[in-house]
Enzyme design. Structure first.
Site, short mmCIF file in Angstrom:
data_model
loop_
_atom_site.label_atom_id
_atom_site.label_comp_id
_atom_site.label_asym_id
_atom_site.label_seq_id
_atom_site.Cartn_x
_atom_site.Cartn_y
_atom_site.Cartn_z
N GLY A 20 -4.72 -13.34 -10.29
CA GLY A 20 -5.75 -12.31 -10.20
C GLY A 20 -6.48 -12.29 -8.87
O GLY A 20 -7.60 -11.77 -8.77
N HIS A 115 3.09 -4.43 -2.55
CA HIS A 115 4.26 -5.30 -2.42
C HIS A 115 4.10 -6.11 -1.13
O HIS A 115 3.74 -5.55 -0.09
CB HIS A 115 5.55 -4.45 -2.36
CG HIS A 115 6.76 -5.31 -2.29
ND1 HIS A 115 7.21 -6.04 -3.36
CD2 HIS A 115 7.58 -5.59 -1.25
CE1 HIS A 115 8.27 -6.73 -2.99
NE2 HIS A 115 8.53 -6.47 -1.73
N ASP A 156 9.71 -1.01 -6.67
CA ASP A 156 9.16 -0.92 -5.30
C ASP A 156 9.64 0.34 -4.58
O ASP A 156 10.00 0.29 -3.40
CB ASP A 156 9.58 -2.16 -4.48
CG ASP A 156 9.12 -3.45 -5.12
OD1 ASP A 156 8.06 -3.46 -5.75
OD2 ASP A 156 9.83 -4.46 -4.97
N GLU A 185 -3.02 -7.88 2.72
CA GLU A 185 -3.12 -7.17 1.42
C GLU A 185 -4.58 -6.94 1.03
O GLU A 185 -4.91 -5.90 0.45
CB GLU A 185 -2.46 -8.00 0.32
CG GLU A 185 -0.95 -8.11 0.42
CD GLU A 185 -0.38 -8.93 -0.74
OE1 GLU A 185 -0.84 -8.80 -1.88
OE2 GLU A 185 0.52 -9.74 -0.48
#
Ligand code: GAR
Length: 223
Positions: A20, A115, A156, A185
């Site tokens: 998470g 991704h 993806d 990210e």
């Protein structure tokens, strides 16, 4: 006033399977005012997902939905999207969610994933988590990164919203590379969600076009 604040916060249903960390990052960005959104539901594919503690702490409703309790991917997906519908989620956010889903027509271009590579490289079946960074190093590419994309019914594969590049260093191990890509990210995912919150994203076939901000402060519409 910030352009997004004229809109109600984007309602996010976040799907997790593991630590998470992406969910935690999103909650932090919301708290700091960088992301005009509200996490209205967290769905976990397992009762033991570490990430559930972040949802509990933030008082966010939780649903555990295990694949093994459903006869097929279609049935599993149906239950998941029923919850997303019931919580009036605008966008479904895959945050380290590892089960395959069938996207219903009313959620087309409303489900997003991140991704940890530059799609279409190092993506598709079997490419998740550490496997991606191992494959990047094995191949010897000099640039990797992360991709935020809409989710369709192939791995993806859906239209790309934004990508961030990360250089591969000679001394990199899968762990060091993973941590630098994850740092990228942590910028890319909230940034993409903020574009959705500001309603600046239009999908045209495979192309995702990003409109300039309504206050005219944009330096260019490409990330
Ligand atoms: C992220 O690194 C994300 O890119 C990856 O899972 C991690 C987040 O999970 N997703 C994929 O590999 C999807 N193909 P976490 O929040 O459980 O750590």
């Amino acid at each position: 006033m910030h352009a997004a604040l004229a809109q109600p916060p984007l309602r996010l249903a976040v799907l997790i399977s593991g630590t998470g960390r992406s969910l935690k990052n999103m909650l932090d960005r919301i708290d700091s005012g960088q992301l005009h959104a509200k996490v209205v539901l967290v769905i976990s594919s397992t009762p033991t997902a570490h990430g559930l503690q972040f949802a509990e702490k933030a008082g966010i409703p939780i649903v555990v939905c295990e694949r093994k309790n459903h006869a097929s991917q279609t049935e599993y997906s149906r239950e998941i999207f029923q919850h997303c519908h019931a919580c009036r989620g605008d966008v479904v956010v895959l945050a380290g969610f590892i089960k395959r889903l069938t996207i219903p027509a009313d959620f087309e271009n409303r489900v997003v994933n991140i991704h940890p590579a530059l799609v279409p490289s190092f993506s598709g079946k079997g490419f998740y988590g550490h496997h991606v960074h191992e494959a990047v190093l094995e191949y010897g590419v000099k640039i990797t990164g992360c991709t935020v994309h809409f989710v369709d019914n192939e791995y993806d594969h859906g239209p790309v919203i934004l990508q961030k590049a990360v250089p591969v260093m000679d001394r990199d191990t899968p762990d060091t590379l993973q941590s630098r890509v994850f740092a990228a990210e942590c910028e890319a995912y909230p940034e993409a969600l903020q574009l959705l919150a500001e309603k600046r994203v239009a999908v045209d076939g495979r192309r995702v076009r990003v409109a300039p901000p309504s206050d005219g402060s944009d330096a260019g519409s490409s990330p």
